[in-house]
Design an enzyme around this catalytic site. Structure first.
Site, PDB file in Angstrom:
ATOM      1  N   GLU A  15      28.314  -1.569 -55.327  1.00 39.82           N
ATOM      2  CA  GLU A  15      28.269  -1.396 -54.260  1.00 39.82           C
ATOM      3  C   GLU A  15      28.011   0.128 -53.795  1.00 39.82           C
ATOM      4  OE1 GLU A  15      30.140  -0.309 -50.608  1.00 39.82           O
ATOM      5  OE2 GLU A  15      31.249   0.731 -53.140  1.00 39.82           O
ATOM      6  N   ALA A 288      42.074  -8.380 -51.566  1.00 42.24           N
ATOM      7  CA  ALA A 288      41.558  -8.876 -52.463  1.00 42.24           C
ATOM      8  C   ALA A 288      40.963  -7.690 -53.669  1.00 42.24           C
ATOM      9  CB  ALA A 288      40.496 -10.114 -52.940  1.00 42.24           C
ATOM     10  N   GLN A 290      41.689  -5.105 -52.865  1.00 45.87           N
ATOM     11  CA  GLN A 290      43.231  -3.286 -52.932  1.00 45.87           C
ATOM     12  C   GLN A 290      43.638  -4.011 -54.764  1.00 45.87           C
ATOM     13  OE1 GLN A 290      44.079  -1.489 -49.761  1.00 45.87           O
ATOM     14  NE2 GLN A 290      42.213  -1.791 -49.513  1.00 45.87           N
ATOM     15  N   HIS A 321      31.647  -4.616 -52.932  1.00 50.31           N
ATOM     16  CA  HIS A 321      33.244  -4.140 -53.568  1.00 50.31           C
ATOM     17  C   HIS A 321      34.008  -4.570 -54.344  1.00 50.31           C
ATOM     18  CE1 HIS A 321      33.421  -0.578 -50.106  1.00 50.31           C
ATOM     19  NE2 HIS A 321      34.041  -0.397 -50.510  1.00 50.31           N
TER      20      HIS A 321
HETATM   21  P1  AMP Z   1      34.654   2.573 -50.005  1.00 44.92           P
HETATM   22  O1  AMP Z   1      34.172   2.202 -49.032  1.00 44.92           O
HETATM   23  O2  AMP Z   1      34.710   2.610 -50.967  1.00 44.92           O
HETATM   24  O3  AMP Z   1      34.487   4.202 -49.243  1.00 44.92           O
HETATM   25  O4  AMP Z   1      35.937   2.126 -50.301  1.00 44.92           O
HETATM   26  C1  AMP Z   1      36.716   1.081 -48.861  1.00 44.92           C
HETATM   27  C2  AMP Z   1      38.258   0.925 -49.281  1.00 44.92           C
HETATM   28  O5  AMP Z   1      38.928   0.434 -48.151  1.00 44.92           O
HETATM   29  C3  AMP Z   1      38.416  -0.529 -50.372  1.00 44.92           C
HETATM   30  O6  AMP Z   1      39.255   0.030 -50.707  1.00 44.92           O
HETATM   31  C4  AMP Z   1      38.403  -1.325 -48.200  1.00 44.92           C
HETATM   32  O7  AMP Z   1      39.352  -2.459 -49.587  1.00 44.92           O
HETATM   33  C5  AMP Z   1      38.961  -0.994 -47.791  1.00 44.92           C
HETATM   34  N1  AMP Z   1      39.571  -1.091 -46.615  1.00 44.92           N
HETATM   35  C6  AMP Z   1      37.960  -0.888 -45.508  1.00 44.92           C
HETATM   36  N2  AMP Z   1      38.406  -1.458 -44.714  1.00 44.92           N
HETATM   37  C7  AMP Z   1      39.477  -1.880 -44.738  1.00 44.92           C
HETATM   38  C8  AMP Z   1      40.211  -3.025 -43.227  1.00 44.92           C
HETATM   39  N3  AMP Z   1      39.339  -2.862 -42.104  1.00 44.92           N
HETATM   40  N4  AMP Z   1      41.676  -3.111 -43.443  1.00 44.92           N
HETATM   41  C9  AMP Z   1      41.463  -2.770 -45.050  1.00 44.92           C
HETATM   42  N5  AMP Z   1      40.832  -2.546 -45.907  1.00 44.92           N
HETATM   43  C10 AMP Z   1      40.149  -2.000 -45.229  1.00 44.92           C
END
Ligand code: AMP
Length: 358
Positions: A15, A288, A290, A321
């Protein structure tokens, strides 16, 4: 002490986003292994570190007195050499409207395993698109982390929306020596459902229209909708649908933005809830992603008769991701992650176990 070999991470892998940086930091802190991350965010329109990634790197260095090279905006490579994570009071200011919950993601796994308790203040954005909203942290993530042994609570003091930021929340951490794993395979009966629409320095009717849309789409009663008007540093709007079952509590969010109608923002959250409900799994796609980190650490720590190490959960097909996350975990931890997809149900089961002894 023997010099530990660095883990070398290719930041453009899979990703290829900021999460590779944050999870690598979190794992470096927990395992105390130095890490080199190259090609950071290589495929993104503005490659390299952005302000909010720097905030996470600085926070990670501060909690352990670690040494960092290459921590500058635009930098595509960093070396991070961690020390021992110390529990005490920390005040982290993202400095912009960047996400505070993402900064917390980098340091919390190490702080819950530190010897002493911590308190933290985090300042910046609290409800940002592409990041966990504060409510997801408090209601979805922390209750599951607390099931693993530590006691972590978070209190929102001020909302922070893009672009003004200025939000603030506090966290208190009572650590545990080890993280106990768990299995989350069935969703169980629904416990609670609610939709909250929040407006900061914007007309109340935006939130009312969002609530009306969600209630109409889901045929929910009036009592399930809550409008909140808050006075943040600038304008902002978020609609969050909470759906709690015996297994977990999930939050699906839609973020208000210019030129997008309130009804469409609300439908974004409804669409996520519908996908989750249709799959009949306990764990949604963000959770998932996290949980992988937490169960990975638990499996790596190994168990004894009183403590389960690692665990399993059922979720929707893994996002890019999450599959990227699995690869990062494998590079730091001697664990075994097995993903079994069921074409018939369109779901998948993830099992995280200790690796074979080398
Ligand atoms: P990145 O896009 O690599 O900066 O990572 C984004 C992080 O935020 C990941 O751990 C996603 O699981 C989390 N994330 C993004 N949008 C949401 C959301 N609406 N609710 C919960 N977690 C989110």
């Amino acid at each position: 002490m023997p010099v530990q070999e660095s883990v070398i991470i290719d930041g453009s892998f899979g990703e290829g986003g900021g999460q590779i940086v944050r999870s690598s930091l979190a794992l470096s802190l927990v395992t105390r292994r130095p890490v080199v991350i190259n090609n950071i965010r290589a495929g993104r329109p503005k490659p390299g570190l952005r302000h909010q990634h720097l905030a996470a790197i600085k926070a990670a260095a501060e909690v352990c007195g670690g040494v960092v090279q290459g921590a500058a905006v635009g930098s595509r490579s960093i070396c991070f050499d961690p020390g021992t994570t110390i529990g005490r009071h920390y005040d982290f200011d993202v400095g912009t409207a960047g996400s505070t919950t993402l900064v917390l993601q980098s340091v919390l796994p190490a702080l819950v395993l530190a010897e002493d308790p911590s308190t933290l203040v985090l300042r910046g954005g609290t409800h940002n698109p592409w990041a966990p909203p504060f409510d997801f942290l408090a209601k979805t993530y922390l209750p599951l982390l607390n099931r693993m042994g530590p006691d972590v609570s978070a209190t929102l003091e001020e909302y922070g929306f893009y672009p003004a930021g200025g939000g603030r929340f506090r966290v208190s951490v009572r650590p545990a020596a080890k993280l106990s794993g768990f299995d989350l395979l069935e969703r169980g009966r629904p416990r609670f459902e609610q939709v909250r629409a929040i407006v900061s320095r914007l007309p109340r009717q935006i939130a009312e229209r969002e609530i009306r849309t969600v209630r109409a789409e889901l045929a929910w009663p009036q009592s399930a909708g809550v409008v909140e008007e808050v006075a943040g540093h600038g304008p902002g709007n978020v609609v969050m649908i909470e759906y709690a079952t015996q297994a977990s509590s999930e939050i699906f969010a839609g973020f208000g933005r210019l030129r997008v109608r309130a009804e469409d923002v609300a439908r974004e959250a409804v669409r996520q809830l519908r996908e989750y409900m249709a799959a009949d799994v306990p764990v949604g796609p963000f959770l998932a992603d996290q949980l992988l980190l937490l169960l990975g650490i638990s499996a790596w720590q190994k168990g004894n008769r009183e403590r389960q190490c690692g665990g399993s959960f059922r979720t929707l097909p893994l996002t890019r991701h999450a599959t990227t996350h699995v690869e990062i975990l494998r590079q730091f931890l001697n664990i075994d992650v097995e993903v079994t997809e069921s074409a018939a149900t369109g779901t998948c089961t993830v099992q995280v176990r200790p690796g074979v002894q080398l």
